[in-house]
Design a protein around this motif. Structure first.
Motif, short mmCIF file in Angstrom:
data_model
loop_
_atom_site.label_atom_id
_atom_site.label_comp_id
_atom_site.label_asym_id
_atom_site.label_seq_id
_atom_site.Cartn_x
_atom_site.Cartn_y
_atom_site.Cartn_z
N PHE A 92 0.82 -1.21 0.00
CA PHE A 92 0.00 0.00 0.00
C PHE A 92 0.86 1.26 0.00
O PHE A 92 0.34 2.37 0.05
N THR A 93 2.17 1.11 -0.05
CA THR A 93 3.11 2.23 0.01
C THR A 93 3.86 2.34 -1.32
O THR A 93 3.85 1.42 -2.13
N PRO A 94 4.56 3.47 -1.53
CA PRO A 94 5.40 3.57 -2.73
C PRO A 94 6.77 2.92 -2.55
O PRO A 94 7.61 2.97 -3.46
N SER A 95 7.03 2.31 -1.40
CA SER A 95 8.32 1.66 -1.15
C SER A 95 8.51 0.48 -2.09
O SER A 95 7.57 0.00 -2.72
N THR A 96 9.72 -0.03 -2.17
CA THR A 96 10.10 -1.00 -3.20
C THR A 96 9.35 -2.32 -3.10
O THR A 96 8.81 -2.82 -4.08
N GLY A 97 9.31 -2.93 -1.91
CA GLY A 97 8.60 -4.19 -1.75
C GLY A 97 9.00 -5.24 -2.75
O GLY A 97 10.20 -5.50 -2.97
N LEU A 98 8.03 -5.83 -3.43
CA LEU A 98 8.29 -6.88 -4.43
C LEU A 98 8.87 -6.34 -5.72
O LEU A 98 9.28 -7.12 -6.59
N HIS A 99 8.94 -5.01 -5.89
CA HIS A 99 9.48 -4.44 -7.12
C HIS A 99 11.00 -4.60 -7.23
O HIS A 99 11.56 -4.30 -8.27
N HIS A 100 11.65 -5.04 -6.16
CA HIS A 100 13.10 -5.19 -6.23
C HIS A 100 13.45 -6.31 -7.22
O HIS A 100 12.86 -7.39 -7.19
#
Length: 397
Positions: A189-197
């Protein structure tokens, strides 16, 4: 980092568990959004407040077999130590929660607080990446086992972190990796990287788990996703689109970091690029105003040309309570992704782009089109519900 670094130790989807309770594991579990979500779920379950702001409680999702609000069990990770009941009292004092609600749902808040585990990495933490991921995954697995949950959804509602530099996994990606390790669907729910790494791409693809994100769309970008298509559909030329955000609280402090603010603004710009087919002049500025607490003001100034080049201006002002805007969306997403997991769906749930500034997968950016996609998703869930054996779907899950 290879996908083999994060193998799945167990997959809760491998066998259907005849138990209706569903876990919601919150990253940032003692923050304002998480506290509001837990208190709000308890209030709605007790009949103290209506489900205002919850799309999953509208006719759109009738018969789709979503887990009931009363079936949700909360836990999570956080590096803060303020108990949820006290956090709720502070939110009520600031006008975020209704007066008296923290007392009315004190037992539910205390129960959720007992399920919150220390996050990390903390200052001086000597654990390496593998040890951190293993510890976080073990916490989630223990939560699922002790409560006999059918499944659990991991939802990141922590403060925005700067974009990572180099190949090191940031905290949001450690938690995302732990979700995969524990066999849990994931929502960012945030703009942080998470699974996008990049290090997690292969593991996410091979996990067989559904996931959604990123960056919940609650205010300024919600308006942009409506107004951008309006200008395009009326063939009005947008020359410039500038914006300012004033906010306090933990998010305001986090977004005072230019790197964190850049990650936040990327989603706002994407909506304009997709709906207008070009990015107009102008920028978004985010200012930390601690005195505002959990409240935010978003102002947009839109310069556009009409017939025969007539120059015109549209200005919008959005004033809202960030946690009250976000909490119903968090509950919606937890229920939707849990149901998707039960239905055997996997990979990026692009149909949930309605909820996000920067959605995963391919999908439209205009809110109306996103709502239509969400309606089709509801239809898929209804079809799955109709096919499910008696006793393993709907109220019998």
């Amino acid at each position: 980092m290879s996908a083999e670094a994060f193998p799945s130790e167990s997959r809760m989807s491998e066998s259907r568990v005849p138990e209706s309770r569903v876990g919601v594991w919150l990253i940032g579990a003692r923050g304002s959004v998480a506290t509001t979500a837990v208190a709000g779920c308890a209030a709605m379950t007790a009949g103290l407040h209506p489900p205002t702001g919850m799309v999953t409680e509208t006719d759109l999702f009738a018969g789709s077999g979503l887990p009931t609000l009363s079936s949700l069990v909360f836990g999570g990770h956080d590096t803060e130590d303020c108990p949820l009941p006290k956090r709720a009292e502070a939110l009520a004092a600031g006008g975020v929660l209704p007066h008296g609600l923290p007392t009315a749902v004190a037992a539910e808040l205390a129960a959720a607080d007992r399920e919150i585990r220390p996050g990390g990495p903390l200052p001086g933490d000597t654990r390496n990446i593998e040890e951190l991921v293993a510890a976080f995954a073990a916490d989630i697995g223990d939560f699922v086992r002790r409560h006999g949950l059918a499944r659990a959804v991991v939802v990141n509602v922590a403060s925005t972190e700067p974009a990572p530099v180099g190949t090191e996994l940031p905290p949001s990606s450690l938690y995302a990796a732990a979700a995969l390790r524990a066999g849990c669907p994931y929502v960012n729910f945030t703009p942080s990287t998470g699974l996008h790494h990049p290090a997690l791409a292969s593991a996410a693809d091979s996990s067989g788990l559904p996931y959604a994100g990123r960056d919940g769309k609650t205010g300024q970008t919600l308006l942009r996703s409506v107004l951008g298509p309006m200008f395009a559909q009326r063939a009005l030329a947008v020359r410039a689109w500038s914006g300012t955000n004033l906010l306090g609280g933990g998010d305001g402090a986090a977004l005072s970091d230019p790197a964190a603010a850049a990650a936040k603004n990327a989603g706002k710009e994407r909506v304009l690029a997709d709906t207008l087919a070009a990015v107009p002049e102008g920028e978004v500025h985010i200012d930390d105003v601690p005195a505002l607490g959990d409240w935010k003001t978003a102002w947009d100034h839109i310069a556009f040309d009409g017939f025969l080049g007539t120059r015109m201006i549209l200005q919008t002002t959005w004033q809202g309570c960030d946690s009250a805007l976000a909490a119903p969306l968090v509950l919606d997403l937890a229920r939707l992704v849990a149901r998707a997991h039960e239905a055997g769906l996997s990979g990026p749930l692009s149909e949930l782009g309605f909820y996000f500034k920067d959605p995963v997968g391919d999908g439209p950016s205009a809110l109306g089109e996103q709502y239509a996609e969400l309606g089709r998703f509801a239809g898929r869930l209804r079809a799955s519900e109709a096919r499910a054996p008696r006793g393993l779907s709907g109220e019998g899950r």
